[in-house]
Design a protein around this motif. Sequence first.
Motif, PDB file in Angstrom:
ATOM      1  N   GLN A   1       0.833  -1.212   0.000  1.00  0.00           N
ATOM      2  CA  GLN A   1       0.000   0.000   0.000  1.00  0.00           C
ATOM      3  C   GLN A   1       0.861   1.253   0.000  1.00  0.00           C
ATOM      4  O   GLN A   1       0.614   2.195  -0.756  1.00  0.00           O
ATOM      5  CB  GLN A   1      -0.936  -0.023   1.215  1.00  0.00           C
ATOM      6  CG  GLN A   1      -1.955   1.091   1.237  1.00  0.00           C
ATOM      7  CD  GLN A   1      -1.442   2.394   1.847  1.00  0.00           C
ATOM      8  OE1 GLN A   1      -0.425   2.394   2.572  1.00  0.00           O
ATOM      9  NE2 GLN A   1      -2.114   3.497   1.564  1.00  0.00           N
ATOM     10  N   ARG A   2       1.884   1.260   0.803  1.00  0.00           N
ATOM     11  CA  ARG A   2       2.767   2.427   0.890  1.00  0.00           C
ATOM     12  C   ARG A   2       3.498   2.661  -0.427  1.00  0.00           C
ATOM     13  O   ARG A   2       3.628   3.797  -0.888  1.00  0.00           O
ATOM     14  CB  ARG A   2       3.782   2.217   2.016  1.00  0.00           C
ATOM     15  CG  ARG A   2       4.726   3.405   2.232  1.00  0.00           C
ATOM     16  CD  ARG A   2       5.852   3.040   3.162  1.00  0.00           C
ATOM     17  NE  ARG A   2       5.378   2.575   4.448  1.00  0.00           N
ATOM     18  CZ  ARG A   2       5.657   1.385   4.976  1.00  0.00           C
ATOM     19  NH1 ARG A   2       6.408   0.526   4.309  1.00  0.00           N
ATOM     20  NH2 ARG A   2       5.203   1.046   6.164  1.00  0.00           N
ATOM     21  N   GLY A   3       3.954   1.585  -1.031  1.00  0.00           N
ATOM     22  CA  GLY A   3       4.673   1.703  -2.283  1.00  0.00           C
ATOM     23  C   GLY A   3       3.808   2.239  -3.404  1.00  0.00           C
ATOM     24  O   GLY A   3       4.233   3.095  -4.185  1.00  0.00           O
ATOM     25  N   VAL A   4       2.573   1.753  -3.474  1.00  0.00           N
ATOM     26  CA  VAL A   4       1.648   2.241  -4.496  1.00  0.00           C
ATOM     27  C   VAL A   4       1.407   3.736  -4.317  1.00  0.00           C
ATOM     28  O   VAL A   4       1.427   4.507  -5.287  1.00  0.00           O
ATOM     29  CB  VAL A   4       0.319   1.463  -4.449  1.00  0.00           C
ATOM     30  CG1 VAL A   4      -0.753   2.165  -5.277  1.00  0.00           C
ATOM     31  CG2 VAL A   4       0.518   0.036  -4.937  1.00  0.00           C
ATOM     32  N   GLN A   5       1.175   4.156  -3.094  1.00  0.00           N
ATOM     33  CA  GLN A   5       0.918   5.576  -2.844  1.00  0.00           C
ATOM     34  C   GLN A   5       2.127   6.432  -3.228  1.00  0.00           C
ATOM     35  O   GLN A   5       1.970   7.540  -3.757  1.00  0.00           O
ATOM     36  CB  GLN A   5       0.558   5.788  -1.369  1.00  0.00           C
ATOM     37  CG  GLN A   5      -0.765   5.167  -0.961  1.00  0.00           C
ATOM     38  CD  GLN A   5      -1.919   5.630  -1.824  1.00  0.00           C
ATOM     39  OE1 GLN A   5      -2.123   6.828  -2.035  1.00  0.00           O
ATOM     40  NE2 GLN A   5      -2.695   4.680  -2.345  1.00  0.00           N
ATOM     41  N   ALA A   6       3.322   5.925  -2.974  1.00  0.00           N
ATOM     42  CA  ALA A   6       4.526   6.676  -3.326  1.00  0.00           C
ATOM     43  C   ALA A   6       4.741   6.726  -4.832  1.00  0.00           C
ATOM     44  O   ALA A   6       5.265   7.714  -5.366  1.00  0.00           O
ATOM     45  CB  ALA A   6       5.743   6.051  -2.639  1.00  0.00           C
ATOM     46  N   ALA A   7       4.329   5.674  -5.525  1.00  0.00           N
ATOM     47  CA  ALA A   7       4.550   5.607  -6.977  1.00  0.00           C
ATOM     48  C   ALA A   7       3.482   6.351  -7.771  1.00  0.00           C
ATOM     49  O   ALA A   7       3.738   6.767  -8.916  1.00  0.00           O
ATOM     50  CB  ALA A   7       4.593   4.146  -7.423  1.00  0.00           C
ATOM     51  N   LEU A   8       2.296   6.530  -7.214  1.00  0.00           N
ATOM     52  CA  LEU A   8       1.177   7.108  -7.958  1.00  0.00           C
ATOM     53  C   LEU A   8       1.486   8.467  -8.603  1.00  0.00           C
ATOM     54  O   LEU A   8       1.109   8.685  -9.767  1.00  0.00           O
ATOM     55  CB  LEU A   8      -0.062   7.216  -7.069  1.00  0.00           C
ATOM     56  CG  LEU A   8      -0.917   5.953  -6.978  1.00  0.00           C
ATOM     57  CD1 LEU A   8      -2.003   6.119  -5.924  1.00  0.00           C
ATOM     58  CD2 LEU A   8      -1.524   5.601  -8.330  1.00  0.00           C
ATOM     59  N   PRO A   9       2.123   9.396  -7.899  1.00  0.00           N
ATOM     60  CA  PRO A   9       2.382  10.695  -8.551  1.00  0.00           C
ATOM     61  C   PRO A   9       3.203  10.575  -9.835  1.00  0.00           C
ATOM     62  O   PRO A   9       3.024  11.390 -10.756  1.00  0.00           O
ATOM     63  CB  PRO A   9       3.162  11.470  -7.476  1.00  0.00           C
ATOM     64  CG  PRO A   9       2.749  10.846  -6.187  1.00  0.00           C
ATOM     65  CD  PRO A   9       2.583   9.392  -6.504  1.00  0.00           C
TER      66      PRO A   9
END
Length: 253
Positions: free
Chosen positions: A116-124
């Motif tokens: 979850q954390r990785g996805v949020q960091a990659a989204l931008p």
Amino acid sequence: MDLGLKGRKAILVGASHGIGLATAKVLAGEGCDIALCSRSQESVDAAVAAVGQAGGKVVGGAVDVMDGPAHSAWIAQAADQLGGCDIFIPFTSTNTGVDDEAGWRAVFEADLLPLQRGVQAALPFLQKSDAASIVTISSTAALEEFMGPGAYNALKAAVINYTAALAQKHAPQGIRANCISPGPIEMEGRAWDQIKGAMPDFYKGILAQIPTGRMGSGEEVARAIAFVASPACRFMTGANLLIDGGFTKGVQY
């Protein structure tokens, strides 16, 4: 078939070994630039060297995915080094095999929370891509009862659900999200290779349940991941793809 991966930027978390490393090699061979990480610098250096032989740009970093700020910072750094991010694939996982609170917490903190954390960091960075793709890794253990109650099975099921929700939410932004669920995959030095030597009867029992008569290889899974992640597969999102030689007996509707 041209997968359209040449020049694409892929960030792979926990890809210094196993299916992650196999995927990095396949993507690099298709022309992707790769950023990968692992906990130890030694593992990172070995993986970067191995992936680099396939061509393309490869960068790596040592990071503990359970260190939230460091994990997110590395993803941002990797996107900066590559000049963007088109593909994000987190591979980190663990299976304690212990059905108690500590065992559940360990799997949650090493598997689901970093996802979850990785996805949020990659989204931008994915939002700036014209062919953005997230690929998550679950397991056939999420789909049927396997070796009794445990955190790994349940939380791998959560990965499938989370991926489907990501697909629905981010499709309007042009970001696809799909899940891969491998069955028994035998790779040198990895789990099933170790089980083969330590628990031969159990190994043979699982092998007997696979209609194709063998376990899969890391490269077979990696090739499927590359296709699903690629622009050649633009209309697939929210899917969970089984790669298990028929090991899972449920019917997919």
